[in-house]
Design an enzyme around this catalytic site. Structure first.
Site, PDB file in Angstrom:
ATOM      1  N   ASP A  10       0.876  -1.172   0.000  1.00 30.78           N
ATOM      2  CA  ASP A  10       0.000   0.000   0.000  1.00 30.78           C
ATOM      3  C   ASP A  10       0.917   1.227   0.000  1.00 30.78           C
ATOM      4  OD1 ASP A  10      -2.602   1.165   2.310  1.00 30.78           O
ATOM      5  OD2 ASP A  10      -1.481   2.192   0.747  1.00 30.78           O
ATOM      6  N   ILE A  11       0.853   2.007  -1.043  1.00 31.45           N
ATOM      7  CA  ILE A  11       1.792   3.146  -1.217  1.00 31.45           C
ATOM      8  C   ILE A  11       1.700   4.132  -0.058  1.00 31.45           C
ATOM      9  CG2 ILE A  11       0.251   4.679  -2.546  1.00 31.45           C
ATOM     10  CD1 ILE A  11       2.683   5.144  -4.445  1.00 31.45           C
ATOM     11  N   ASN A  24      -7.518  12.227 -10.471  1.00 33.24           N
ATOM     12  CA  ASN A  24      -8.314  12.610 -11.642  1.00 33.24           C
ATOM     13  C   ASN A  24      -8.161  14.116 -11.822  1.00 33.24           C
ATOM     14  OD1 ASN A  24     -10.396  14.069 -10.096  1.00 33.24           O
ATOM     15  ND2 ASN A  24     -10.880  12.022  -9.326  1.00 33.24           N
ATOM     16  N   GLY A  32      -9.842   4.086  -5.545  1.00 37.91           N
ATOM     17  CA  GLY A  32      -8.504   3.518  -5.787  1.00 37.91           C
ATOM     18  C   GLY A  32      -7.408   4.124  -4.919  1.00 37.91           C
ATOM     19  N   VAL A  33      -6.245   4.300  -5.548  1.00 41.53           N
ATOM     20  CA  VAL A  33      -5.096   4.796  -4.766  1.00 41.53           C
ATOM     21  C   VAL A  33      -5.337   6.258  -4.354  1.00 41.53           C
ATOM     22  CG1 VAL A  33      -3.693   5.560  -6.758  1.00 41.53           C
ATOM     23  CG2 VAL A  33      -2.582   4.793  -4.674  1.00 41.53           C
ATOM     24  N   ASP A  34      -6.073   6.992  -5.168  1.00 42.32           N
ATOM     25  CA  ASP A  34      -6.417   8.391  -4.846  1.00 42.32           C
ATOM     26  C   ASP A  34      -7.184   8.434  -3.520  1.00 42.32           C
ATOM     27  OD1 ASP A  34      -8.234  10.926  -6.825  1.00 42.32           O
ATOM     28  OD2 ASP A  34      -6.855  11.099  -5.145  1.00 42.32           O
ATOM     29  N   THR A 118      -3.878   1.970 -14.530  1.00 39.87           N
ATOM     30  CA  THR A 118      -4.162   0.531 -14.764  1.00 39.87           C
ATOM     31  C   THR A 118      -5.333   0.025 -13.921  1.00 39.87           C
ATOM     32  OG1 THR A 118      -2.659  -0.297 -13.053  1.00 39.87           O
ATOM     33  CG2 THR A 118      -1.721   0.095 -15.256  1.00 39.87           C
ATOM     34  N   VAL A 120      -9.070   1.876 -12.463  1.00 37.96           N
ATOM     35  CA  VAL A 120     -10.320   2.451 -13.004  1.00 37.96           C
ATOM     36  C   VAL A 120     -10.144   2.907 -14.454  1.00 37.96           C
ATOM     37  CG1 VAL A 120     -11.841   4.486 -12.757  1.00 37.96           C
ATOM     38  CG2 VAL A 120     -11.167   3.174 -10.754  1.00 37.96           C
ATOM     39  N   TYR A 121      -8.955   3.412 -14.775  1.00 38.69           N
ATOM     40  CA  TYR A 121      -8.772   3.990 -16.127  1.00 38.69           C
ATOM     41  C   TYR A 121      -8.489   2.945 -17.195  1.00 38.69           C
ATOM     42  CZ  TYR A 121      -9.107   8.859 -14.508  1.00 38.69           C
ATOM     43  OH  TYR A 121      -9.554  10.057 -14.006  1.00 38.69           O
TER      44      TYR A 121
END
Ligand code: APR
Length: 169
Positions: A10-11, A24, A32-34, A118, A120-121
């Site tokens: 986990d970043i 976004n 996601g990561v955001d 890689t 949602v997008y």
């Protein structure tokens, strides 16, 4: 190149100078990561992002990291995969390049990337990995000031793709 690392993690937990957020264009958070980064950083991050007036695809902006263990967050917007005929590959390369340029400008020495676009997008993972590794390697060859780049992969598929591609380099 031993300045490039892969970690399945986990970043938000990485103690590097800067972590990169796959944001976004609004920069006002998401999933996601955001979502993970905003949750871990706390409300101060969103406050600072609100003042940035968004970010174009392929570009990057930098903020503080608040409650995160890193010092900075570099927010970049990857392209949505739309079949590959709308400059998606170029825009993904720009997202990595511009994030690294910002890191250099801010005297950041250690940086971690998620697998931008890689999730949602929908960007094909292997194609995205090739672009990410190529951009990071060429940047590191020109800029010894950047001491290390960590690819913080989250899923097994990306882990295996990065391991395979980095062995070949
Ligand atoms: N740490 C590291 N990687 C993560 C984490 C995490 N905590 N959470 C998710 N990931 C991985 C995903 O598994 C994927 O491999 O990050 C990669 C990018 O996926 P997304 O977060 O969906 O980002 P992206 O595909 O670039 O789509 C961006 O999603 O969350 C929204 O607001 C964001 O609208 C934007 C869009």
């Amino acid at each position: 190149m031993d300045r490039i690392k892969i970690e399945q993690t986990d970043i938000t937990g990485l103690k590097v100078d800067a972590i990169v957020n796959a944001a976004n264009k609004s920069l006002l958070g998401g999933g996601g990561v955001d979502g993970a980064i905003h949750r871990a950083a706390g409300p101060g991050l969103l406050e600072e992002c609100k003042a940035l007036n968004g970010c174009n695809t392929g570009e990057a902006k930098i903020t503080g990291a608040y409650k995160l263990p890193s010092q900075k967050v570099i927010h970049t917007v990857g392209p949505v995969w739309n079949g590959g005929n709308n400059k998606e590959e170029e825009l993904l390369a720009d997202a990595y390049k511009n994030s690294l340029q910002l890191a250099l400008k801010d005297n950041i020495e250690t940086i971690a990337f998620p697998n931008i676009s890689t999730g949602v997008y929908g960007f094909p993972k292997e194609k995205a990995a090739r672009i990410a590794i190529h951009e990071v390697q060429s940047f590191l060859e020109k800029h010894p000031e950047i001491k290390s780049v960590t690819f913080a992969v989250f899923d097994e598929e990306n882990l295996n793709i990065y391991k395979e591609l980095l062995v070949l380099c």
